[in-house]
Design a protein around this motif. Structure first.
Motif, short mmCIF file in Angstrom:
data_model
loop_
_atom_site.label_atom_id
_atom_site.label_comp_id
_atom_site.label_asym_id
_atom_site.label_seq_id
_atom_site.Cartn_x
_atom_site.Cartn_y
_atom_site.Cartn_z
N GLU A 231 -6.20 7.31 5.67
CA GLU A 231 -5.10 7.01 4.76
C GLU A 231 -3.92 6.35 5.46
OE1 GLU A 231 -3.32 10.32 2.85
OE2 GLU A 231 -2.88 11.41 4.70
N LYS A 232 -3.92 6.33 6.77
CA LYS A 232 -2.85 5.67 7.52
C LYS A 232 -3.36 5.30 8.91
CE LYS A 232 -0.89 10.06 9.12
NZ LYS A 232 0.33 10.91 9.17
N GLY B 53 -0.87 4.42 1.06
CA GLY B 53 -2.14 5.01 1.46
C GLY B 53 -3.17 3.92 1.67
N GLU B 54 -3.90 4.00 2.78
CA GLU B 54 -4.77 2.90 3.18
C GLU B 54 -6.25 3.12 2.89
OE1 GLU B 54 -3.64 0.52 6.66
OE2 GLU B 54 -2.42 2.24 7.25
N ARG B 55 -6.60 4.16 2.16
CA ARG B 55 -8.01 4.32 1.78
C ARG B 55 -8.40 3.16 0.87
NH1 ARG B 55 -6.41 9.96 0.61
NH2 ARG B 55 -6.92 11.24 2.44
N THR C 43 -0.37 0.71 8.73
CA THR C 43 0.87 1.46 8.52
C THR C 43 0.96 2.66 9.47
OG1 THR C 43 0.08 3.13 6.91
CG2 THR C 43 0.61 0.93 6.06
N ASP D 206 2.66 5.49 8.26
CA ASP D 206 2.81 6.68 7.41
C ASP D 206 2.28 6.46 5.99
OD1 ASP D 206 4.63 4.85 6.51
OD2 ASP D 206 6.38 6.16 6.61
N ARG D 207 1.35 5.53 5.83
CA ARG D 207 0.75 5.12 4.54
C ARG D 207 1.53 4.00 3.86
NH1 ARG D 207 0.12 8.54 0.22
NH2 ARG D 207 2.23 9.33 0.57
N THR E 76 0.82 -1.22 0.00
CA THR E 76 0.00 0.00 0.00
C THR E 76 0.85 1.26 0.00
OG1 THR E 76 -1.90 1.03 1.12
CG2 THR E 76 -0.16 0.16 2.53
N ASN F 82 -6.35 6.85 -3.07
CA ASN F 82 -4.96 7.19 -2.75
C ASN F 82 -4.27 7.58 -4.06
OD1 ASN F 82 -4.97 6.11 0.15
ND2 ASN F 82 -5.60 4.31 -1.03
N SER G 83 -8.48 -3.36 4.79
CA SER G 83 -8.92 -1.97 4.97
C SER G 83 -10.43 -1.83 4.82
CB SER G 83 -8.20 -1.06 3.98
OG SER G 83 -8.48 0.31 4.25
#
Length: 218
Positions: A188-189, A137-139, A193, A195-196, A135, A144, A179
């Motif tokens: 997004e984090k 970004g975790e959206r 994670t 920091d994404r 990933t 992302n 997610s």
């Protein structure tokens, strides 16, 4: 007769030694793998999930590495170490650095160098396991910034696994599925994670569990 008996005993002991020797698994990648050997890293956690008598786990990750960097250090960091299995986990920087510094890896070169890694390891009778990048970004709804490229490069790796008949750890799919189930605010984090990109404790445990499913087959 005594010589024959002695030879048989030696051969039996030799095979017994080889059978008891743990399989060396090298994890070959970037900063995520470099951090994987920390006390809470995914490689360390994986060591608690696998039989310690059967496996020797070695991290060979360097921050910022892309597939070309792995190719350049393949001889010293992998082939010279004579592993039984190598897990390749690369691709995040090949995508991420396009946006951050303009130094990513074009699709054709990514596939070319990735295949070259596979070819060189298979030539040494090393078992190779491929891993899709997880990933940036975790959206979970593909909003992302790098989702498009990350999905594309993950598909390249899936195709390489199929083409070369190699095991695949599909972290991209696993992270997206996780997610969707565990990120109700579409953050997004902070889910897997810090920091994404880089793993938190939950992320390290999750990755270790995904890898254990495949690696315990060796």
């Amino acid at each position: 007769m005594k010589k024959v008996f002695a030879l048989l005993c030696f051969t039996t002991l030799l095979f017994a030694f080889r059978a008891d020797k743990p399989k060396k698994i090298i994890f070959f990648g970037d900063s995520i793998t470099q951090a994987g050997v920390s006390p809470t890293g995914y490689i360390t956690k994986l060591g608690t999930l696998l039989d310690k008598n059967k496996y020797e786990l070695v991290g060979k990750g360097i921050g910022g590495n892309k597939v070309y960097d792995l190719y350049l250090r393949l001889e010293d960091d992998v082939l010279a170490q004579k592993p039984d299995v190598v897990v390749i986990w690369v691709g995040v920087n090949d995508v991420w650095h396009k946006a951050s510094s303009g130094t990513g890896t074009d699709p054709d070169k990514f596939v070319k160098f990735y295949q070259a890694l596979i070819d060189k390891m298979k030539a040494q009778n090393i078992k190779v396991v491929l891993t899709t990048p997880s990933t940036i970004g975790e959206r979970y709804d593909n909003t992302n910034q790098q989702d498009g490229d990350l999905n594309k490069y993950s598909m390249f790796i899936r195709e390489l696994a199929a083409k070369n008949n190699l095991p695949l750890i599909d972290l991209r799919k696993a992270f997206m599925d996780y997610s969707q189930k565990n990120n109700p605010k579409n953050e997004e984090k902070g889910i897997l994670t810090t920091d994404r990109v880089h793993l938190n404790d939950t992320g390290n445990q999750f990755v270790a569990e995904q890898m254990a499913k495949v690696l315990q087959q060796f």
